[in-house]
Design a protein around this motif. Structure first.
Motif, PDB file in Angstrom:
ATOM      1  N   GLU A 169       0.863  -1.185   0.000  1.00 49.73           N
ATOM      2  CA  GLU A 169       0.000   0.000   0.000  1.00 49.73           C
ATOM      3  C   GLU A 169       0.896   1.231   0.000  1.00 49.73           C
ATOM      4  OE1 GLU A 169      -3.827   0.931   2.608  1.00 49.73           O
ATOM      5  OE2 GLU A 169      -2.015   1.841   3.373  1.00 49.73           O
ATOM      6  N   ASN A 171       1.072   5.482  -0.390  1.00 53.82           N
ATOM      7  CA  ASN A 171       0.234   6.670  -0.226  1.00 53.82           C
ATOM      8  C   ASN A 171       0.764   7.849  -1.017  1.00 53.82           C
ATOM      9  OD1 ASN A 171      -1.289   5.267   1.562  1.00 53.82           O
ATOM     10  ND2 ASN A 171      -0.689   6.445   3.371  1.00 53.82           N
ATOM     11  N   SER A 217      -8.880   9.291   1.539  1.00 55.64           N
ATOM     12  CA  SER A 217      -9.251   9.700   2.892  1.00 55.64           C
ATOM     13  C   SER A 217      -8.731  11.112   3.121  1.00 55.64           C
ATOM     14  CB  SER A 217      -8.683   8.744   3.926  1.00 55.64           C
ATOM     15  OG  SER A 217      -7.293   8.766   3.877  1.00 55.64           O
ATOM     16  N   GLN A 219      -7.700  14.012   6.190  1.00 56.06           N
ATOM     17  CA  GLN A 219      -7.502  14.271   7.616  1.00 56.06           C
ATOM     18  C   GLN A 219      -6.901  15.658   7.841  1.00 56.06           C
ATOM     19  OE1 GLN A 219      -6.014  11.444   6.191  1.00 56.06           O
ATOM     20  NE2 GLN A 219      -3.885  11.280   6.842  1.00 56.06           N
ATOM     21  N   THR A 232      -5.368  11.997   1.438  1.00 60.06           N
ATOM     22  CA  THR A 232      -4.461  10.879   1.176  1.00 60.06           C
ATOM     23  C   THR A 232      -5.085   9.899   0.187  1.00 60.06           C
ATOM     24  OG1 THR A 232      -3.597  11.067   3.404  1.00 60.06           O
ATOM     25  CG2 THR A 232      -3.137   9.022   2.246  1.00 60.06           C
TER      26      THR A 232
END
Ligand SMILES: *[C@@H]1O[C@H](CO)[C@@H](O)[C@H](O)[C@H]1NC(C)=O
Ligand SMILES: *[C@@H]1O[C@H](CO)[C@@H](O)[C@H](O)[C@H]1NC(C)=O
Ligand SMILES: *[C@@H]1O[C@H](CO)[C@@H](O)[C@H](O)[C@H]1NC(C)=O
Ligand SMILES: *[C@@H]1O[C@H](CO)[C@@H](O)[C@H](O)[C@H]1NC(C)=O
Length: 458
Positions: A169, A171, A217, A219, A232
């Protein structure tokens, strides 16, 4: 009557169309730019955040779609996706009425005419120098849209524990470099489902990696009592393991199978030993390949390293066991040979030296057996010899052939017993060790393989 009314309404409609649509004859994009006073020399549009009141927030809407996976390098922990990004924000200084400009609702202008949000990709480690689109689009309501194709050289923490059956994964986090949350908001346009779906539609090349999904997402993070908004995009990608399985895992398994099979090579001359050494050397060549494909840094030992080391160790132990067995057999045949030689010295006056020249246990044993077999024949079955000289009746012929069979049987039995008796103590031990080790080896290999494949699968 009705026709007159119809004519009237048609004329009215025509009038409406004429007055509405052809308010001016010809419009150019330049008319709009002139109206906005948007020129290359006008710095009003470039220098500051385009708001008419400084307390207004600029809302930047962002969409990122994966176009291609250009590279994933475990050694340097870099992930290079090729993404298409669409950024959209509002410029409060721009607005016009399309009706007044022949319906022109959007214009494309050079990028350097306008202010652009200072978006920053946190993971980016290298400047992208791929060709860029040089224009952006402005709409009558002040919305500015900017398209970009980005080759993002990003750093990504990769865990290669499950190599080559791993999923990574990576980012891409995007935030404004200077504007905190009350000046600029960053909002993703598509949710995860939509972004994943869209990426699956447009993705071109994936190579070794298969794109699974894209998670969006958002934040807030604070630093120095100021708050920033960050979006992100997490790309989940899965390695296609086929190449590594064919190149590496299977050959190691084959060598292991060869090593297992080598237990069935009856060996008293060290051929088995050299075979096993060859197999072990082949495995070490494969270990060199592993060194090339596997990054050295990792918190946990990669399973593939465990796989190699354990198989290597097992084969090493089996080689040592073969050495031990060969040693025991050698020792035994040496003892037997010495015993045989001293016996022969006494009875036949054979030189000890000549016997030592043919110092191999197996040949000596079989020779002894055949030799004694030949000697015993005369003593044990003298009847046959005598019977051969007598009268040949059918009954005697039958009897003779039975005797012949019996003789053969006796010889075989004698040979067998003699050899068994002559087999030494250490040779016997060697056989037992060999059998026990083979069972132990087989069980260990099966247990280990099932363990490691379960780990890879989990
Ligand atoms: C247009 O911009 C120029 C250069 O900045 C300025 O001198 C001029 O006054 C502006 N005109 C209007 C109508 O705002
Ligand atoms: C990627 O982002 C997600 C969500 O913000 C986070 O949970 C995850 O730890 C990040 N992964 C890496 C490798 O930074
Ligand atoms: C994502 O957006 C699509 C439309 O763009 C919508 O239909 C879908 O329900 C959304 N999914 C979630 C999980 O919000
Ligand atoms: C970040 O802050 C903004 C404004 O204070 C708020 O609207 C938003 O919900 C926050 N986002 C998160 C993920 O907490």
């Amino acid at each position: 009557m009705s026709t007159a009314a119809d004519m009237k309404s048609v004329a009215f409609l025509l009038l409406v169309v004429l007055t509405d649509g052809v308010s001016c004859d010809v419009c150019t994009y330049q008319d709009v730019l002139d109206y906005l006073n948007l020129t290359t020399s006008n710095n009003v549009f470039k220098l500051t955040r385009p708001v008419l009141d400084h307390r207004h927030t600029t809302v930047v809407k962002l969409n990122i779609i994966l176009f291609a996976i250009l590279g994933v390098v475990e050694k340097t922990q870099t992930f290079v996706p090729f993404v298409w990004s669409l950024t959209r924000w509002n410029n409060e200084r721009i607005s016009w009425n399309p009706d007044k400009f022949c319906g022109i609702s959007q214009i494309s202008v050079p990028k350097n005419l306008l202010w652009k949000p200072d978006l920053l990709i946190f993971e980016m480690i290298q400047k992208d120098d791929s060709p860029q689109v040089q224009t952006l689009i402005i709409s009558y309501d002040g919305t500015v849209s900017m398209d970009e194709n980005l080759r993002v050289f990003s750093t990504c923490h990769m865990d290669v524990h499950k190599f080559p059956f791993d999923t990574q994964e990576c980012n891409i986090s995007i935030s404004s470099a200077n504007h905190c949350i009350d000046e600029m908001r960053i909002i993703p346009i598509s949710n995860s489902t939509r972004a994943t779906q869209f990426s699956h539609q447009v993705i071109r090349t994936q190579g070794e990696w298969e794109f699974l999904h894209l998670t969006v997402s958002s934040q807030n993070f604070s630093f120095d009592e100021r708050k920033w908004e960050m979006v992100t995009y997490a790309f989940t990608i899965k390695r296609r393991p086929l190449l590594h399985v064919i190149n590496f895992l299977l050959p190691v398994l084959f060598f292991l199978a060869l090593d297992l099979a080598s237990f069935f090579i009856a060996d008293y001359r060290g051929e088995k030993l050299s075979f096993k050494v060859t197999v072990l050397l082949s495995i070490s060549v494969l270990l060199l390949i592993l060194n090339e494909i596997l990054p050295s840094m990792s918190n946990k030992t990669p399973l593939i390293a465990t796989y190699c080391i354990v198989i290597f160790a097992l084969m090493l132990v089996s080689l040592l066991e073969t050495i031990l067995v060969t040693y025991l057999m050698d020792k035994d045949s040496q003892e037997k040979l010495n015993h045989e030689c001293s016996w022969r010295d006494k009875s036949n006056q054979v030189n000890t030296k000549s016997c030592e020249e043919e110092n191999k246990g197996q040949t000596c044993c079989s020779r002894i057996c055949t030799m004694s077999d030949g000697e015993e024949q005369h003593e044990l079955l003298p009847v046959v010899e005598e019977g051969n000289n007598g009268i040949h009746t059918p009954e005697s012929n039958t009897l003779l052939s039975i005797l012949e069979e019996l003789k053969k049987l006796q010889t075989a039995l004698f040979l067998h017993l003699n050899c068994r008796k002559k087999q030494g103590n250490s040779s016997c031990w060697a056989r037992r060790i060999n059998r026990a080790f083979f069972i132990f080896y087989l069980i260990t290999v099966l247990l280990f393989l099932s363990f490691i494949f379960r780990e890879w699968n989990s």
